[in-house]
Design an enzyme around this catalytic site. Structure first.
Site, mmCIF file in Angstrom:
data_model
loop_
_atom_site.group_PDB
_atom_site.id
_atom_site.type_symbol
_atom_site.label_atom_id
_atom_site.label_comp_id
_atom_site.label_asym_id
_atom_site.label_seq_id
_atom_site.Cartn_x
_atom_site.Cartn_y
_atom_site.Cartn_z
ATOM 1 N N PHE A 130 1.089 -1.200 0.023
ATOM 2 C CA PHE A 130 0.109 -0.271 0.071
ATOM 3 C C PHE A 130 0.947 1.074 0.023
ATOM 4 O O PHE A 130 1.721 1.420 1.029
ATOM 5 C CB PHE A 130 -0.903 -0.116 1.109
ATOM 6 C CG PHE A 130 -1.949 1.335 1.100
ATOM 7 C CD1 PHE A 130 -3.056 1.549 0.350
ATOM 8 C CD2 PHE A 130 -1.517 2.319 2.023
ATOM 9 C CE1 PHE A 130 -3.685 2.558 0.302
ATOM 10 C CE2 PHE A 130 -2.292 3.473 1.852
ATOM 11 C CZ PHE A 130 -3.493 3.497 0.968
ATOM 12 N N ASP A 215 9.287 2.874 1.532
ATOM 13 C CA ASP A 215 8.142 3.416 2.028
ATOM 14 C C ASP A 215 8.000 3.388 3.399
ATOM 15 O O ASP A 215 7.399 2.148 3.916
ATOM 16 C CB ASP A 215 6.787 2.995 1.092
ATOM 17 C CG ASP A 215 5.336 3.524 1.683
ATOM 18 O OD1 ASP A 215 5.524 4.421 2.720
ATOM 19 O OD2 ASP A 215 4.640 3.561 0.831
ATOM 20 N N LYS A 244 2.492 10.166 8.145
ATOM 21 C CA LYS A 244 1.851 9.752 9.256
ATOM 22 C C LYS A 244 2.371 10.494 10.380
ATOM 23 O O LYS A 244 1.965 11.351 11.001
ATOM 24 C CB LYS A 244 1.580 8.287 9.214
ATOM 25 C CG LYS A 244 0.806 7.634 8.165
ATOM 26 C CD LYS A 244 0.110 6.186 8.326
ATOM 27 C CE LYS A 244 -0.883 6.205 7.472
ATOM 28 N NZ LYS A 244 -0.745 5.455 6.319
#
Ligand SMILES: *Cc1c(COP(=O)(O)O)cnc(C)c1O
Length: 398
Positions: A130, A215, A244
């Site tokens: 993702f 990532d 985040k």
């Protein structure tokens, strides 16, 4: 008209938070929840952290936004601080994780272009990945639920099974730019990259002149008990996407790169109107003020170990629901028994026991607490999980 004013792309649950206090969320109807989801690994400092709140308020009153037409003392200061505390030599600020990934893809392609190898554009990514929801990011995953109906996607991606080094190496050819991989897959089910896999990708990059893009949007920024997840492996990437936890609730992301990897990113090649504005930079500084304090990461590690061992003890008592624990630090996944639907258990824990969790792939429930949790929160989480499991009847058993 039947469409809702808020575009109906999310299956939102009944909890409607209006206030947060540390590790708790309070809903519109006054219900109180222990927040072990933390805005999907975003609220690293919990809710209403006084230093973050004060810093944002003061910066908002001083200077919020000016655009990237002007010099940025705020951006320089935060970038220098991130550089001093990571592998990177340079940082591009974004407003989200997917934009950080987008910048990473562009940086990698541009590196080979600038080196005279424009044909080296293919990025090898992994099953269950993702990377976000822009066209670039959905092109970088092979999950149909994110891609269907959005074709044609960006060409130049190939996919290998996660943690399968040989399969990844077999995809390398003359058009390969590099690999992009979550050091620990989040959304896909809290799958930890094996040491052989992550270090093997690094080695292949060195041997073939490729770039390793990590990532760490979810697993970076202290989540695993180290500032960056790659530190667990003794390697460094060439490019890395983070977001985040970086703003702990303020929308912020960043693409980090070495000087070499960023050699193609010259004036005019990339940009963002909001990216790196003074308000976002203040939020980013406040987060680092707290995270780089002596003992912060040690607490993440200690709480992670406590939570994990408590979960491991819990499993045998509820083995009709739970199967195993996975993850690192405070990025933990509880794998459920085959046939137990993670969303169903998450809903049960939330609605009947006041515990917020997040579902993920591979039949896993994610536990992603604020990084500032203490013993009492760990104990409360375990009590609630235990109570929830005791009375949980999977729908498939009905
Ligand atoms: C959340 C996430 C993204 C996307 O971040 P957004 O801020 O939603 O764009 C990308 N990669 C990983 C690993 C993520 O967990």
């Amino acid at each position: 008209m039947t469409i809702t004013a808020l575009m109906p792309v999310y299956p939102r649950c009944g909890v409607r938070p209006v206030r947060g206090e540390g590790c708790y969320l309070i809903s519109e109807d006054g219900s109180r929840y222990l927040d072990m989801a933390a805005g999907i690994a975003v609220n690293a400092l919990g809710h209403g952290h006084p230093h973050l709140v004060k810093t944002i308020a003061e910066q908002a009153a001083t200077l919020m936004h000016v655009s990237n037409l002007y010099g940025s003392p705020q951006g320089e200061a935060l970038a220098e601080r991130i550089v001093a505390n990571s592998f990177a030599d340079t940082v591009f600020f974004t407003n989200s994780g997917t934009e950080a990934v987008e910048c990473a893809i562009k940086t990698a392609r541009r590196f080979h272009y600038a080196a005279g190898n424009p044909e080296r554009s293919k990025i090898i990514t992994f099953n269950n990945a993702f990377h976000g929801r822009t066209m670039g990011a959905i092109s970088a995953t092979n999950q149909p639920k994110m891609r269907d109906g959005f074709e044609p996607l960006l060409p130049g991606f190939a996919y290998a099974p996660f943690n399968d080094l040989d399969a990844a190496l077999a995809l390398i050819d003359d058009t390969t730019a590099g690999f992009m991989v979550e050091t620990i897959q989040g959304e896909g089910g809290v799958s930890v990259g094996t040491p052989e896999f992550i270090t093997g990708l690094r080695k292949a990059c060195d041997e073939h002149g490729l770039l390793l893009i990590l990532d760490e949007v979810q697993c970076g920024y202290g989540r695993t008990g180290k500032m960056w997840a790659y530190e667990h492996y003794g390697i460094e990437p060439d490019i890395m996407a983070v977001a985040k936890g970086i703003g702990a609730g303020f929308p912020l992301g960043a693409c980090l790169a070495t000087e070499r990897a960023a050699s193609g990113m010259v004036i005019g090649t990339h940009g963002s109107t909001y990216g790196g504005n003074p308000l976002a930079m203040a939020a980013g500084q406040a987060v680092l003020d707290v995270m780089l304090e002596e003992g912060f990461l040690a607490n993440v590690e200690a709480m992670g170990e406590r939570l994990r061992s408590a979960l491991e003890q819990l499993i045998p008592n509820h083995d009709h629901v739970f199967e195993s624990v996975r993850g690192k630090g405070l990025m933990l996944g509880l794998k459920l028994k085959a046939g137990v639907e993670p969303r169903e258990f998450v809903a049960h824990a939330r609605d009947n026991h006041g515990l917020l969790l997040v579902a993920a792939g591979e039949n896993v429930v994610r536990i992603l607490p604020p990084l500032v949790i203490e013993d009492a929160h760990v104990a409360e989480c375990i009590d609630k999980l235990s109570a929830a499991a005791r009375v949980f009847v999977p729908a498939s058993d009905d």
